[in-house]
Every structure is written in structure tokens, then in C-alpha cells.
Design a protein around this motif. Structure first.
Motif, PDB file in Angstrom:
ATOM      1  N   GLN A 208      24.762  38.423 -26.407  1.00 18.24           N
ATOM      2  CA  GLN A 208      24.512  38.086 -27.812  1.00 18.24           C
ATOM      3  C   GLN A 208      25.777  37.543 -28.470  1.00 18.24           C
ATOM      4  N   ASN A 209      26.918  38.200 -28.196  1.00 15.52           N
ATOM      5  CA  ASN A 209      28.188  37.711 -28.722  1.00 15.52           C
ATOM      6  C   ASN A 209      28.499  36.306 -28.215  1.00 15.52           C
ATOM      7  N   LEU A 210      28.217  36.066 -26.936  1.00 16.83           N
ATOM      8  CA  LEU A 210      28.494  34.769 -26.333  1.00 16.83           C
ATOM      9  C   LEU A 210      27.645  33.674 -26.986  1.00 16.83           C
ATOM     10  N   ASN A 211      26.370  33.964 -27.182  1.00 20.39           N
ATOM     11  CA  ASN A 211      25.482  32.986 -27.804  1.00 20.39           C
ATOM     12  C   ASN A 211      25.873  32.711 -29.252  1.00 20.39           C
ATOM     13  N   ASP A 212      26.230  33.760 -29.972  1.00 20.49           N
ATOM     14  CA  ASP A 212      26.640  33.569 -31.366  1.00 20.49           C
ATOM     15  C   ASP A 212      27.917  32.739 -31.454  1.00 20.49           C
ATOM     16  N   TYR A 213      28.848  32.986 -30.555  1.00 23.94           N
ATOM     17  CA  TYR A 213      30.095  32.227 -30.532  1.00 23.94           C
ATOM     18  C   TYR A 213      29.814  30.754 -30.219  1.00 23.94           C
ATOM     19  N   ALA A 214      28.952  30.509 -29.217  1.00 18.87           N
ATOM     20  CA  ALA A 214      28.592  29.136 -28.870  1.00 18.87           C
ATOM     21  C   ALA A 214      27.912  28.437 -30.041  1.00 18.87           C
ATOM     22  N   ALA A 215      27.048  29.170 -30.741  1.00 18.49           N
ATOM     23  CA  ALA A 215      26.349  28.583 -31.888  1.00 18.49           C
ATOM     24  C   ALA A 215      27.332  28.200 -32.988  1.00 18.49           C
ATOM     25  N   ARG A 216      28.357  29.022 -33.199  1.00 19.88           N
ATOM     26  CA  ARG A 216      29.347  28.697 -34.230  1.00 19.88           C
ATOM     27  C   ARG A 216      30.135  27.442 -33.854  1.00 19.88           C
ATOM     28  N   LEU A 217      30.557  27.360 -32.596  1.00 17.94           N
ATOM     29  CA  LEU A 217      31.283  26.173 -32.159  1.00 17.94           C
ATOM     30  C   LEU A 217      30.399  24.927 -32.260  1.00 17.94           C
ATOM     31  N   ALA A 218      29.143  25.054 -31.839  1.00 15.28           N
ATOM     32  CA  ALA A 218      28.226  23.912 -31.900  1.00 15.28           C
ATOM     33  C   ALA A 218      27.986  23.482 -33.341  1.00 15.28           C
ATOM     34  N   SER A 219      27.766  24.452 -34.213  1.00 10.40           N
ATOM     35  CA  SER A 219      27.513  24.141 -35.615  1.00 10.40           C
ATOM     36  C   SER A 219      28.707  23.419 -36.238  1.00 10.40           C
ATOM     37  N   SER A 220      29.903  23.865 -35.892  1.00  7.48           N
ATOM     38  CA  SER A 220      31.102  23.215 -36.410  1.00  7.48           C
ATOM     39  C   SER A 220      31.174  21.760 -35.962  1.00  7.48           C
ATOM     40  N   SER A 221      30.784  21.501 -34.713  1.00  7.44           N
ATOM     41  CA  SER A 221      30.785  20.127 -34.201  1.00  7.44           C
ATOM     42  C   SER A 221      29.741  19.275 -34.907  1.00  7.44           C
ATOM     43  N   LEU A 222      28.555  19.832 -35.104  1.00  3.54           N
ATOM     44  CA  LEU A 222      27.475  19.077 -35.744  1.00  3.54           C
ATOM     45  C   LEU A 222      27.804  18.761 -37.191  1.00  3.54           C
ATOM     46  N   GLN A 223      28.550  19.633 -37.844  1.00  5.78           N
ATOM     47  CA  GLN A 223      28.886  19.409 -39.245  1.00  5.78           C
ATOM     48  C   GLN A 223      29.872  18.256 -39.431  1.00  5.78           C
ATOM     49  N   ARG A 224      30.486  17.794 -38.356  1.00  2.00           N
ATOM     50  CA  ARG A 224      31.383  16.629 -38.451  1.00  2.00           C
ATOM     51  C   ARG A 224      30.599  15.318 -38.495  1.00  2.00           C
ATOM     52  N   ILE A 225      29.298  15.386 -38.210  1.00  2.00           N
ATOM     53  CA  ILE A 225      28.461  14.191 -38.279  1.00  2.00           C
ATOM     54  C   ILE A 225      27.977  14.035 -39.725  1.00  2.00           C
ATOM     55  N   PRO A 226      28.205  12.902 -40.376  1.00  2.00           N
ATOM     56  CA  PRO A 226      27.750  12.725 -41.759  1.00  2.00           C
ATOM     57  C   PRO A 226      26.243  12.942 -41.873  1.00  2.00           C
ATOM     58  N   GLN A 227      25.842  13.665 -42.909  1.00  2.00           N
ATOM     59  CA  GLN A 227      24.418  13.926 -43.104  1.00  2.00           C
ATOM     60  C   GLN A 227      23.682  12.625 -43.410  1.00  2.00           C
ATOM     61  N   GLY A 228      22.475  12.536 -42.911  1.00  2.00           N
ATOM     62  CA  GLY A 228      21.667  11.339 -43.119  1.00  2.00           C
ATOM     63  C   GLY A 228      20.712  11.139 -41.973  1.00  2.00           C
ATOM     64  N   ALA A 303      24.434  27.351 -27.794  1.00  2.00           N
ATOM     65  CA  ALA A 303      25.028  26.046 -28.067  1.00  2.00           C
ATOM     66  C   ALA A 303      23.997  25.048 -28.584  1.00  2.00           C
ATOM     67  N   PHE A 304      22.717  25.302 -28.291  1.00  2.00           N
ATOM     68  CA  PHE A 304      21.659  24.359 -28.673  1.00  2.00           C
ATOM     69  C   PHE A 304      20.754  24.919 -29.765  1.00  2.00           C
ATOM     70  N   ARG A 305      21.202  25.992 -30.416  1.00  2.00           N
ATOM     71  CA  ARG A 305      20.376  26.692 -31.397  1.00  2.00           C
ATOM     72  C   ARG A 305      20.022  25.799 -32.587  1.00  2.00           C
ATOM     73  N   HIS A 306      20.898  24.873 -32.945  1.00  2.00           N
ATOM     74  CA  HIS A 306      20.712  24.067 -34.144  1.00  2.00           C
ATOM     75  C   HIS A 306      20.238  22.651 -33.827  1.00  2.00           C
ATOM     76  N   ILE A 307      19.627  22.470 -32.656  1.00  2.00           N
ATOM     77  CA  ILE A 307      19.098  21.163 -32.250  1.00  2.00           C
ATOM     78  C   ILE A 307      17.588  21.274 -32.092  1.00  2.00           C
ATOM     79  N   GLU A 308      16.853  20.462 -32.825  1.00  2.00           N
ATOM     80  CA  GLU A 308      15.385  20.480 -32.790  1.00  2.00           C
ATOM     81  C   GLU A 308      14.886  19.147 -32.247  1.00  2.00           C
ATOM     82  N   ILE A 309      13.934  19.209 -31.326  1.00  2.00           N
ATOM     83  CA  ILE A 309      13.442  18.003 -30.651  1.00  2.00           C
ATOM     84  C   ILE A 309      11.934  17.898 -30.809  1.00  2.00           C
ATOM     85  N   LYS A 310      11.466  16.693 -31.149  1.00  2.00           N
ATOM     86  CA  LYS A 310      10.030  16.444 -31.294  1.00  2.00           C
ATOM     87  C   LYS A 310       9.690  15.126 -30.623  1.00  2.00           C
ATOM     88  N   ALA A 311       8.657  15.145 -29.792  1.00  2.00           N
ATOM     89  CA  ALA A 311       8.129  13.923 -29.176  1.00  2.00           C
ATOM     90  C   ALA A 311       6.608  14.064 -29.107  1.00  2.00           C
TER      91      ALA A 311
END
Length: 518
Positions: A208-228, A303-311
């Protein structure tokens, strides 16, 4: 857990995957697994969530990460069990990729799973190499639903016999299955030792700690992408059955909650075999965003918690049974990478390279037993040019993106098969122009020493890998070319070649990169 303890835990669980891979490579019989390293190993939690993976094949690992939850939930697991499967619509990718999954118990309590996936050149398809120009899943070989190959420690001879009965070289195939079983047994042993040393409850808290840590790192990376919202589309050359210019579209929306990718507008599933299950498309998406994350991001579900995919169901990227999928896993997944990167290039151009060669350049071949020799099957992928980036040129003659295999050494190829490699060289000046040039593709020529059935599944023969800026024609890499005895063939074809015939594959170069104000 403090940061040091968490780092040690992550390394220990990743080492389980590394050791599984080492066993699989050293015990396997086929050059495809032993020399090209076309396999992957991973660890999952009790719900099928990814915990760790080795640096193996992105298309294997991402698809397992997406599909494992459904696989493990449909079985009543007991200690000593092992499941085998390759059904693309029940957790697989395409039929040559065969997966084995084993549960790990600690004090009679289910605590996780280990799994490995390896590419088999012979799964009883309608053509040697098991990568046919198919229009239905039934033409692509043996379909294995989730099946117990081992139950409570006892190997099922009936299942093993059924697996081998339609294969041309059962000794080699049986050896590869045994290697996969051995790799999982080693994984069960090593993961069991880790859990026993910590205690099952502490192990689950660490995950659980590992997943939460990965999610924080991933979220920080995604936040560098301008919203839109960012849109991009690209096309597949053809499906091998007459369909051409088959479009893949994405709408990528970035919010403060994460990213959503909607592939609505993508072409419907086609007659040919470039269709893929959603898990393969997800693997391509996960790969792209993983490349944007820090190197030390744990390779786990968080690491992929904040990525949603639809097809849309029934489209090229979310095909329905019995659509053919042999090339979807290799060619379409690669194009999905280009499409997602094309959208991201509009948002963060300083972080996204130009398109790489965009094809795994699949070559499958073989022949039945004859007076001149025994039956044989072979399959390999061929590298090409990498796209140039903001501050680096593209590499030449490498595997890129969704594959991470080695080439087959010429000596190994010629020792094991009735072939002679007459050319293996860089395809000079095939990379795109720019401040940072694209890498050059490869030229690989095979002389047939026996009558041989050959199948080629490739892409980027009509549509060149794009450069940055994407509208600059000179920035594009050179499209690839396939030839038989000098005559140009299409992107996908299947032919019977005579002894003495020459097959030449010229792979695409990568796109070039030049900075531009966006």
C-alpha cells in the motif's frame, strides 16, 4: 515505512521478477526466448494489482497490469496451482504470447501472484511462425482460456499433451513451457521468502505504501502537463485484407485530477489482424506516461491510478471476439504510442520526441518436415530509427517503444535455421532532418536455403514517421520497404519462397526534431 525501508522493499520485490527472468532465459529452448528475450515477468497482489515488474517488454507488462484483475478473480486458487492462458479476450494479447500465473500463499493465506508471459513462434497457426495474414482468431492458432496446467503441485499431462499436439516441434515448445513453469516456481519461492520474512500483514502494508508513493510521483509528473484538451490522429497503412488508411484518434484531457484518454472516432474493428483488445491499447498508454515519470517511480498499479482510458467497444482498440489480433499486439500498439505522443507534443513539446520507426517489422517463417530437414518455425522483430528529441538525436538501428527485445544474432539464426543473413546494416540517411536528426533504420536480408513460407507484418511503409514540427515534410523519417528478390512487396504479405530466394526488410527511420514556437 520510511523512505529507505520503502526503497529496499521495492528493490527486493523487483529482484523477484529479475530472477524469474534469468531462470526463464537460461532454461528456455527456443532462440526466440533464449536469445531475443521475448518474455516478461511480474508480481501481482491478491486482487491482481501490479506490484513489480522487470525491465522486460512494455506491451506484455502493460497489458498484464490492465487485465490481471479479471484473470485472478475468476479462479478458486489453491497452493501449488498454476494457470496458463493466451486468449486475447480473456487477459491475453495475441496467441503467441502465452502467460503462466501462479498464486503465492503464506501460512495458508493467499498473499499474491507471480506471472510470466513469453512469445512462442509456434502455436499451431495456419502459417509458420504463427503470425499469419489472418481474418479470424481461429486462423491464428490454439486459443487457451485460463486453464490449470498445474493443480496443487501436480502437472496435468492431459493439458500439456493438448498444448503440444498441434505444434511442429513439440520438444522445443515443451522445453519453453517447462522454462516458464520453472520461472514461476522460482518466483513463488522467492516472493514467499520475502513475505515470510516480513509477515503477511506487514507485506500488504508495504505494498500500500509503495502504491501510494508511486501515485504521488505519477501525479506530480502529470501536473506538469498544462491542463486542457489535446487531439491527435494517425493512420495504419493497411490491415492485410484490403483495408487502408485506418485511423486512430485520441482526445487527451488533462485536469487537476489526472488524465483521460478517449479514443472515440477511431476506426471500427477491421477484417484483418491489426485489431487489439483494450488491454493492449492500455499498455501503450501506460508506457507513454511511464516515460514521463521519474526513473525511480515504482512499477506498480499506483503509478497508473490517475490515468483513465476509454475506447468504444467494437473499435480497432477494443475489438470483440472473434476479431483477428495477431498484428494488433505488435503494430497497432506501436501506433497508439505515436498517437498519444502526438497529442502530448502539443502540450509539452520540449519533452516529447518525434515519432520513431513505428513498426516492429515482424518476420515469421518456417516449413514442414521434408527430406532436406525437419520442421521449423521462426519469428523475430527488427529494429529501426528512433525519433530525434529536444536535445538529442535519435538512435539508429534499435527496438523502440512497445518492444524491448534483442536482435537474433546472425550466428544463432544460421545455426538453428536453414537461412543465411546476407545483409545486416544501417539504412543510411533514412532518419528525418532537423536540429536533432532521426535515427536510421536497418537493412536485413535473408537468403532461403530451403523452400520456406514467409509472412511479414509491418507498418510505416505508406505513411512516414512524423517529425517535429509535424507539418515539416523533411523532418519525417523514410518509410520502410519490403522486397523479395528486389521486387517491392506490401506492408503485410505471406509468400512461399524457393531455396535461393532473397527477402530484404528495410525498416523506417525516425523523425527529426526542430524546436518551434507553439
Amino acid at each position: 515505512m520510511d523512505s529507505i525501508a520503502l526503497s529496499v522493499f521495492a528493490s527486493r520485490i523487483e529482484s523477484v521478477c529479475d530472477e524469474m527472468g534469468a531462470v526463464l532465459q537460461r532454461v528456455a529452448f527456443s532462440p526466440n526466448i533464449r536469445d531475443r528475450l521475448d518474455y516478461s515477468c511480474a508480481v501481482f497482489d491478491i486482487n491482481g494489482g501490479l506490484c513489480a515488474q522487470a525491465a522486460h517488454i512494455p506491451v506484455h507488462l502493460g497489458s498484464m497490469a490492465y487485465a490481471a484483475r479479471d484473470i485472478v478473480s475468476c479462479v478458486q486458487w489453491q497452493q501449488g496451482d498454476m494457470l496458463i492462458l493466451n486468449d486475447p479476450y480473456l487477459g491475453g494479447t495475441h496467441l503467441p504470447d502465452i502467460t503462466l500465473i501462479a498464486p503465492v500463499f503464506s501460512e495458508n493465506r493467499l498473499t499474491g501472484f507471480v506471472a510470466n508471459r513469453a512469445h512462442h513462434a509456434d502455436v499451431g497457426a495456419t502459417s509458420p511462425g504463427s503470425m499469419p495474414i489472418s481474418s479470424d482468431l481461429s486462423e491464428e492458432g490454439m486459443v487457451i482460456p485460463p486453464t490449470h496446467i498445474i493443480r496443487q503441485g501436480e502437472l496435468s499431462e492431459v493439458v500439456m499433451q493438448r498444448l503440444l499436439q498441434d505444434m511442429q516441434n513439440p520438444l522445443q515448445s515443451g522445453g519453453d513451457f517447462s522454462a516458464q513453469i520453472s520461472a514461476n516456481l522460482r518466483g513463488v519461492e522467492r516472493l514467499g521468502e520475502l513475505i515470510a520474512s516480513m509477515g503477511a500483514d506487514a507485506y500488504e502494508r508495504a505494498l500500500q505504501n509503495l502504491n501510494d508513493y508511486a501515485a504521488r510521483l505519477a501525479s506530480s509528473s502529470l501536473q506538469r502537463i498544462p491542463q486542457g484538451e489535446y487531439r491527435f490522429s494517425d493512420v495504419m497503412d493497411d490491415d492485410g485484407q484490403g483495408g487502408r488508411n485506418i485511423e486512430i484518434c485520441v482526445s487527451l484531457t488533462v485536469t487537476d485530477q489526472g488524465v483521460k484518454l478517449d479514443f472515440s472516432g477511431t476506426a471500427g474493428q477491421v477484417k484483418g489482424n491489426i485489431n487489439c483488445p483494450l488491454s493492449v491499447a492500455a499498455a501503450a498508454v501506460y508506457y507513454v506516461f511511464r516515460c514521463l515519470m521519474p526513473d525511480n517511480t515504482p512499477a506498480c498499479a499506483g503509478a497508473f491510478r490517475h490515468i483513465e482510458i476509454k475506447a468504444p467497444e467494437g473499435c480497432l482498440l477494443n475489438a470483440c471476439r472473434p476479431a483477428a489480433v495477431a498484428a494488433g499486439n505488435v503494430e497497432t500498439s506501436t501506433r497508439v504510442v505515436d498517437v498519444v505522443m502526438g497529442a502530448l507534443a502539443q502540450a509539452i513539446p520540449s519533452a516529447i520526441p518525434a515519432a520513431s520507426h513505428g513498426s516492429m517489422n515482424n518476420v515469421a517463417m518456417g516449413s514442414a518436415a521434408s527430406q532436406s530437414g525437419g520442421a521449423w518455425d521462426y519469428y523475430e522483430t527488427i529494429g529501426g530509427g528512433m525519433g530525434g528529441g529536444p536535445n538529442y538525436p535519435g538512435l539508429s538501428g534499435v527496438q523502440t517503444h512497445m518492444t524491448n527485445t534483442l536482435n537474433t544474432p546472425v550466428e544463432v539464426l544460421e545455426l538453428n535455421y536453414p537461412l543465411r543473413v546476407e545483409t545486416y546494416a544501417l539504412r543510411q540517411a533514412s532518419g528525418g532532418a532537423g536540429a536533432q536528426r532521426g535515427g536510421d533504420g536497418l537493412v536485413r536480408s535473408y537468403r532461403m536455403l530451403r523452400d520456406t513460407h514467409v509472412t511479414v507484418l509491418s507498418e510505416r511503409r505508406l505513411h512516414a514517421p512524423w517529425g517535429i514540427p509535424q507539418h515539416e515534410v523533411k523532418a519525417a523519417g523514410q518509410p520502410g520497404v519490403n522486397r523479395i528478390n528486389g521486387e517491392i512487396c506490401g506492408a503485410k504479405f505471406s509468400r512461399y519462397l524457393k531455396a535461393g530466394d532473397l527477402l530484404t526488410i528495410e525498416t523506417p527511420g525516425g523523425g527529426g526534431y526542430t524546436a518551434e514556437d507553439y
